[in-house]
Design a protein around this motif. Structure first.
Motif, PDB file in Angstrom:
ATOM      1  N   MET A   1       0.831  -1.218   0.000  1.00 52.37           N
ATOM      2  CA  MET A   1       0.000   0.000   0.000  1.00 52.37           C
ATOM      3  C   MET A   1       0.859   1.259   0.000  1.00 52.37           C
ATOM      4  N   GLU A   2       1.963   1.191   0.735  1.00 52.54           N
ATOM      5  CA  GLU A   2       2.848   2.357   0.774  1.00 52.54           C
ATOM      6  C   GLU A   2       3.441   2.642  -0.593  1.00 52.54           C
ATOM      7  N   THR A   3       3.748   1.582  -1.343  1.00 54.35           N
ATOM      8  CA  THR A   3       4.302   1.761  -2.687  1.00 54.35           C
ATOM      9  C   THR A   3       3.301   2.455  -3.599  1.00 54.35           C
ATOM     10  N   ILE A   4       2.039   2.026  -3.527  1.00 53.27           N
ATOM     11  CA  ILE A   4       0.988   2.648  -4.347  1.00 53.27           C
ATOM     12  C   ILE A   4       0.818   4.116  -3.970  1.00 53.27           C
ATOM     13  N   SER A   5       0.859   4.398  -2.675  1.00 53.55           N
ATOM     14  CA  SER A   5       0.725   5.786  -2.219  1.00 53.55           C
ATOM     15  C   SER A   5       1.876   6.646  -2.723  1.00 53.55           C
ATOM     16  N   ASN A   6       3.062   6.095  -2.694  1.00 50.73           N
ATOM     17  CA  ASN A   6       4.222   6.841  -3.192  1.00 50.73           C
ATOM     18  C   ASN A   6       4.109   7.110  -4.690  1.00 50.73           C
ATOM     19  N   ILE A   7       3.633   6.088  -5.432  1.00 50.06           N
ATOM     20  CA  ILE A   7       3.457   6.269  -6.881  1.00 50.06           C
ATOM     21  C   ILE A   7       2.451   7.387  -7.157  1.00 50.06           C
ATOM     22  N   LEU A   8       1.325   7.347  -6.445  1.00 49.00           N
ATOM     23  CA  LEU A   8       0.308   8.386  -6.627  1.00 49.00           C
ATOM     24  C   LEU A   8       0.848   9.756  -6.241  1.00 49.00           C
ATOM     25  N   TRP A  10       3.993  10.818  -6.425  1.00 51.35           N
ATOM     26  CA  TRP A  10       4.907  11.303  -7.450  1.00 51.35           C
ATOM     27  C   TRP A  10       4.164  11.691  -8.731  1.00 51.35           C
ATOM     28  N   ILE A  11       3.121  10.921  -9.065  1.00 52.21           N
ATOM     29  CA  ILE A  11       2.305  11.302 -10.233  1.00 52.21           C
ATOM     30  C   ILE A  11       1.659  12.661  -9.995  1.00 52.21           C
ATOM     31  N   SER A  12       1.109  12.834  -8.797  1.00 52.05           N
ATOM     32  CA  SER A  12       0.456  14.099  -8.458  1.00 52.05           C
ATOM     33  C   SER A  12       1.439  15.263  -8.539  1.00 52.05           C
ATOM     34  N   ASN A  13       2.607  15.092  -7.958  1.00 52.86           N
ATOM     35  CA  ASN A  13       3.616  16.158  -8.010  1.00 52.86           C
ATOM     36  C   ASN A  13       4.076  16.440  -9.425  1.00 52.86           C
ATOM     37  N   GLY A  14       4.157  15.375 -10.236  1.00 47.58           N
ATOM     38  CA  GLY A  14       4.583  15.566 -11.623  1.00 47.58           C
ATOM     39  C   GLY A  14       3.594  16.356 -12.448  1.00 47.58           C
ATOM     40  N   LEU A 128      -8.303  24.194  -9.060  1.00 48.12           N
ATOM     41  CA  LEU A 128      -8.439  23.233  -7.961  1.00 48.12           C
ATOM     42  C   LEU A 128      -7.276  22.242  -7.951  1.00 48.12           C
ATOM     43  N   MET A 129      -6.885  21.773  -9.148  1.00 51.31           N
ATOM     44  CA  MET A 129      -5.737  20.866  -9.208  1.00 51.31           C
ATOM     45  C   MET A 129      -4.473  21.560  -8.700  1.00 51.31           C
ATOM     46  N   GLY A 130      -4.300  22.819  -9.104  1.00 56.35           N
ATOM     47  CA  GLY A 130      -3.138  23.568  -8.645  1.00 56.35           C
ATOM     48  C   GLY A 130      -3.167  23.858  -7.158  1.00 56.35           C
ATOM     49  N   THR A 131      -4.361  23.805  -6.563  1.00 54.76           N
ATOM     50  CA  THR A 131      -4.472  23.996  -5.116  1.00 54.76           C
ATOM     51  C   THR A 131      -4.155  22.713  -4.355  1.00 54.76           C
ATOM     52  N   LEU A 132      -4.712  21.606  -4.838  1.00 51.90           N
ATOM     53  CA  LEU A 132      -4.583  20.346  -4.099  1.00 51.90           C
ATOM     54  C   LEU A 132      -3.202  19.716  -4.223  1.00 51.90           C
ATOM     55  N   ILE A 133      -2.577  19.856  -5.408  1.00 51.42           N
ATOM     56  CA  ILE A 133      -1.281  19.189  -5.608  1.00 51.42           C
ATOM     57  C   ILE A 133      -0.220  19.684  -4.621  1.00 51.42           C
ATOM     58  N   PRO A 134      -0.046  20.996  -4.422  1.00 50.81           N
ATOM     59  CA  PRO A 134       0.992  21.443  -3.473  1.00 50.81           C
ATOM     60  C   PRO A 134       0.640  21.192  -2.000  1.00 50.81           C
TER      61      PRO A 134
END
Length: 202
Positions: A1-8, A10-14, A128-134
């Motif tokens: 689960m931690e791996t999936i969270s990390n992937i999400l 990094w995708i979000s930050n990208g 909204l995306m620019g608000t939630l990602i950071p």
């Protein structure tokens, strides 16, 4: 689960950089749209003064007014409405063509409104995306005691929200006003079509 969270994570930050770039592009597009809207507003004042003959209800006056209007190429080149009026006046004997011209005006008017609709929908979405990602990195900074990183990410979050709402505000304003303009023009076109094209068949 931690791996999936990390992937999400990094995708979000990208996605932050593309979202910010798109926000800037849509903000510039909104400014261009607002400038064009103001220019159209002043052109329409002149156009309304030159189409007041439509209020007469007399076929001869309407026909003569349209003939005079057709010679004013400067306004004609910029106005879909005036071009459609001219096409109606030049084809009064062809009822089917007149109906097609009015229908084409509706399609073209919807196309003109699509730019404003795009801003209304995508402005808040990107904001909204620019608000939630950071917010994720900001919370991480808060947890680790890195206040400067948290402050920077919160600044990005608030800035993207404001820009997104400005984009949407410009889109809503231009959309509402232009919808009223096109509705009135469509009403006038239907009136001219019935007055000239339909009566020419009688």
């Amino acid at each position: 689960m931690e791996t999936i969270s990390n992937i999400l994570f990094w995708i979000s930050n990208g996605l932050l950089v593309p979202v910010v770039v798109l926000l800037l592009l849509f903000f510039m597009r909104a400014l261009v749209l607002a400038a064009g809207f103001l220019g159209e507003f002043f052109r329409r004042k002149t156009m309304l003064a030159q189409t007041d003959f439509l209020e007469s209800g007399v076929q001869e006056q309407v026909t003569e007014g349209l003939r005079t209007l057709a010679g004013q190429s400067v306004l004609m080149d910029r106005s879909l409405y005036l071009k459609t009026l001219t096409l109606l006046s030049e084809n009064v004997s062809n009822k089917a063509f007149c109906e097609r011209v009015v229908a084409n005006y509706e399609v073209d008017a919807a196309k003109e409104l699509s730019g404003s609709r795009l801003l209304v929908k995508l402005g808040p979405m990107l904001g909204l995306m620019g608000t939630l990602i950071p917010m994720g990195p900001a919370l991480v900074g808060l947890a680790t005691g890195d206040i400067s990183a948290m402050a920077y990410n919160m600044q990005v979050a608030f800035a993207t929200t404001v820009v997104g709402m400005v984009i949407a505000a410009i889109g809503v304003t231009t959309l509402q006003v232009r919808q009223r303009w096109y509705a009135r023009e469509l009403n006038n076109l239907e009136y001219v079509r019935q007055l000239l094209c339909d009566e020419s068949k009688e």
